[in-house]
Design an enzyme around this catalytic site. Structure first.
Site, PDB file in Angstrom:
ATOM      1  N   GLU A  54      57.621 -13.709  11.079  1.00 40.98           N
ATOM      2  CA  GLU A  54      58.430 -14.407  10.065  1.00 40.98           C
ATOM      3  C   GLU A  54      57.123 -15.311   9.193  1.00 40.98           C
ATOM      4  O   GLU A  54      57.625 -15.755   8.193  1.00 40.98           O
ATOM      5  CB  GLU A  54      59.345 -15.519  10.900  1.00 40.98           C
ATOM      6  CG  GLU A  54      60.653 -14.889  11.494  1.00 40.98           C
ATOM      7  CD  GLU A  54      60.032 -14.468  13.007  1.00 40.98           C
ATOM      8  OE1 GLU A  54      59.033 -14.186  13.410  1.00 40.98           O
ATOM      9  OE2 GLU A  54      61.152 -14.540  13.895  1.00 40.98           O
ATOM     10  N   CYS A  85      60.820 -17.604  16.974  1.00 42.41           N
ATOM     11  CA  CYS A  85      60.491 -18.501  18.014  1.00 42.41           C
ATOM     12  C   CYS A  85      60.491 -20.134  17.418  1.00 42.41           C
ATOM     13  O   CYS A  85      60.956 -20.389  16.420  1.00 42.41           O
ATOM     14  CB  CYS A  85      58.987 -18.334  18.496  1.00 42.41           C
ATOM     15  SG  CYS A  85      57.703 -18.903  17.110  1.00 42.41           S
TER      16      CYS A  85
END
Ligand SMILES: O=c1ccn([C@H]2C[C@H](O)[C@@H](CO)O2)c(=O)[nH]1
Ligand SMILES: [Zn+2]
Length: 130
Positions: A54, A85
């Site tokens: 990401e 996360c």
């Protein structure tokens, strides 16, 4: 359900550099004007120095001109419905609204759709610094 953002994330996952965890991840972001940016995780022998798919995608997005992110897809090779996360939730939220869609994928397509508001409720935002 197949989806172009799923396909973009899966293609990105194939570029992961994950020799230590052997846990390749791919991410794809779409801006409100339709641009798509992708990323894969990058690991480093000094383990904490690696970063997530990401985050790679966010770097490409910033260099591609930024804008509001309206959709995100994440896929991991070894886990269905891998979700960002905590650090990536915070980074993504910087450029999203709570209604930004997050597609959690499995090998065949979008397995579950949630929102960034679901992912990071009560998050700390830039507004808090004004
Ligand atoms: O949403 C996630 C979760 C994990 N990882 C990466 C970090 C590391 O390289 C590997 C194992 O944690 O997966 C991502 O890229 N995105
Ligand atoms: Zn992360």
């Amino acid at each position: 359900m197949s989806h172009d953002l799923f396909e973009a994330a899966k293609t990105a996952m194939a570029k992961a550099y994950a020799p230590y965890s052997k846990f390749p991840v791919g991410a794809a972001l779409r801006t409100e004007d339709g641009r798509v940016f992708t990323g894969a995780n990058v690991e480093v022998a000094s383990y904490p120095e690696g970063w997530c798919a990401e985050t790679t995608a966010l770097g490409h997005y910033i260099m591609g001109g930024g804008g509001r992110i309206v959709e995100i897809a994440v896929i991991a090779e070894r886990m269905a419905k891998c979700s960002p996360c905590g650090g990536c939730r915070q980074r993504l939220a910087e450029f999203c609204r709570p209604d930004t869609k997050l597609y959690l994928c499995d090998d065949t397509g979008v397995a579950e759709t949630v929102t960034m508001g679901d992912m990071l409720p009560y998050g700390f935002r830039g507004d808090n610094l004004k």
